[in-house]
Design an enzyme around this catalytic site. Structure first.
Site, PDB file in Angstrom:
ATOM      1  N   ASP A   1      -0.523   8.357 -41.828  1.00  0.00           N
ATOM      2  CA  ASP A   1       0.336   7.522 -42.659  1.00  0.00           C
ATOM      3  C   ASP A   1       1.230   8.420 -43.534  1.00  0.00           C
ATOM      4  O   ASP A   1       0.904   9.604 -43.726  1.00  0.00           O
ATOM      5  CB  ASP A   1      -0.574   6.618 -43.506  1.00  0.00           C
ATOM      6  CG  ASP A   1       0.111   5.325 -43.903  1.00  0.00           C
ATOM      7  OD1 ASP A   1       1.250   5.103 -43.474  1.00  0.00           O
ATOM      8  OD2 ASP A   1      -0.511   4.533 -44.642  1.00  0.00           O
TER       9      ASP A   1
ATOM     10  N   ASP B   1       7.837  10.117 -43.477  1.00  0.00           N
ATOM     11  CA  ASP B   1       8.426   9.284 -44.526  1.00  0.00           C
ATOM     12  C   ASP B   1       9.499  10.077 -45.267  1.00  0.00           C
ATOM     13  O   ASP B   1       9.225  10.828 -46.196  1.00  0.00           O
ATOM     14  CB  ASP B   1       7.320   8.816 -45.489  1.00  0.00           C
ATOM     15  CG  ASP B   1       7.849   7.863 -46.551  1.00  0.00           C
ATOM     16  OD1 ASP B   1       9.090   7.744 -46.676  1.00  0.00           O
ATOM     17  OD2 ASP B   1       7.029   7.236 -47.249  1.00  0.00           O
TER      18      ASP B   1
ATOM     19  N   GLY C   1       2.883  -2.195 -47.060  1.00  0.00           N
ATOM     20  CA  GLY C   1       2.701  -2.900 -48.332  1.00  0.00           C
ATOM     21  C   GLY C   1       2.219  -4.323 -48.139  1.00  0.00           C
ATOM     22  O   GLY C   1       2.657  -5.235 -48.834  1.00  0.00           O
TER      23      GLY C   1
HETATM   24  O1  G3H Z   1       0.812   2.602 -45.705  1.00  0.00           O
HETATM   25  C1  G3H Z   1       0.042   1.871 -46.361  1.00  0.00           C
HETATM   26  C2  G3H Z   1       0.410   0.511 -46.666  1.00  0.00           C
HETATM   27  O2  G3H Z   1       1.747   0.266 -46.560  1.00  0.00           O
HETATM   28  C3  G3H Z   1      -0.421  -0.201 -47.626  1.00  0.00           C
HETATM   29  O3  G3H Z   1       0.189  -1.073 -48.534  1.00  0.00           O
HETATM   30  O4  G3H Z   1      -1.495  -0.888 -50.334  1.00  0.00           O
HETATM   31  O5  G3H Z   1       0.230  -2.649 -50.385  1.00  0.00           O
HETATM   32  O6  G3H Z   1      -1.592  -2.771 -48.733  1.00  0.00           O
HETATM   33  P1  G3H Z   1      -0.734  -1.882 -49.551  1.00  0.00           P
HETATM   34 ZN    ZN Z   2       2.854   2.275 -46.313  1.00  0.00          ZN
END
Ligand code: G3H
Ligand code: ZN
Length: 287
Positions: free
Chosen positions: A79, A101, A215
């Site tokens: 990630d 990213d 997210g």
């Molecule tokens: O890459 C990780 C996510 O986009 C997690 O988002 O913490 O809002 O669930 P979140």
């Molecule tokens: Zn993310």
């Protein structure tokens, strides 16, 4: 067993999303596997730079490899990764996908580095193991934590479909993470981010490749059940997993402050992660 590319293509065709869950340790990993088995769905696990530093890049890769050898359809994603070198490290370690990213960089720089990651991933891919690369543009915040307010300027930095098309064309990515109204983290005081569903559709038709919704925590279940139909083939959840883990552990320790056996005081946290994960897997896939 399907490769990640095939699993994502199948999700895209079925107009559903696969769940992607972030982890920091093997307890959460086991919980996610149990949830995926209960829902009979493939699943992605993700480790950010911080999470994999704690977990160990080779440790998490070895666990996923062993699970796959045992017939479990689980895929490993690096990630939010912020440098070409860090992307190369996970590609070399056998991850199935990586997200460069560069959303904070000027567009040209983001395209150039993403392109370099794509070239490296292609050079290390073969028929049996094709490494997918995801790129990111727009603003969705940085940390999966409890927030007092949404990240600054978030709604002014939603992804423009034409810009997304150019980014995808010039970088050669397999998947794109756009900014469509969600944010990393969850508002402490409640309040759901409004997902711009029309924007998702417009971006999807402009880019023609699977989108990844980041997210996910804190958005409405109705929106999250819809995004797969519009072209988001993967949805990321982290904050809600972290909260579930911690709440379960806190409840155990509150019930018995003298308990020192990790397998006892962690169990309720693990159960919380499993329940949360299964709920989301089912919601994204409509199963
Ligand atoms: O890459 C990780 C996510 O986009 C997690 O988002 O913490 O809002 O669930 P979140
Ligand atoms: Zn993310």
């Amino acid at each position: 067993m399907q490769t990640l590319k095939e699993a994502v293509e199948a999700a895209w065709e079925k107009k559903i999303a696969l769940g992607h869950f972030n982890l920091s340790d093997s307890n959460q990993f086991n919980a996610v596997l149990a949830a995926a088995a209960a829902a009979s769905m493939p699943v992605l696990v993700g480790v950010s730079e911080g999470e994999r530093k704690f977990f160990g890049v080779r440790n998490v890769a070895a666990l996923v490899r062993a699970a796959r050898e045992a017939g479990i359809q689980v895929y490993l994603n690096a990630d939010h990764t912020y440098s070409l070198d860090a992307c190369k490290e996970v590609i070399d370690a056998g991850f199935d996908s990586v997200i460069f990213d560069g959303s904070h960089l000027p567009m040209e720089e983001n395209i150039a580095t993403t392109r370099a990651v794509v070239e490296y991933a292609r050079s290390k891919s073969n028929g049996g193991h094709e490494i997918l690369v995801e790129g990111e543009i727009g603003r969705i915040g940085t940390s999966s934590k409890l927030l007092d307010a949404p990240p600054e300027d978030m709604d002014k930095n939603l992804t423009d479909p034409e810009e997304a098309a150019r980014f995808v064309r010039e970088s050669g990515v397999d998947m794109l993470a756009p900014a469509v109204g969600t944010m990393h983290g969850r508002l402490v005081g409640g309040g759901e981010p409004k997902i711009d569903l029309a924007r998702i559709e417009a971006i999807r038709s402009a880019v023609g490749i699977p989108l990844v919704l980041h997210g996910g925590s804190g958005s409405s279940d109705t929106d999250l059940a819809t995004v797969g139909k519009l072209g988001c083939s993967i949805v990321h959840i982290n904050t809600d997993i972290r909260v579930a883990y911690r709440k379960g552990i806190e409840a155990s320790l509150a019930a018995d402050a003298k308990e020192i056996a990790p397998y006892k005081f962690l169990a309720e946290g693990v159960a919380g992660v499993e329940q949360m994960t299964e709920k989301y897997i089912r919601l994204f896939a409509g199963v």
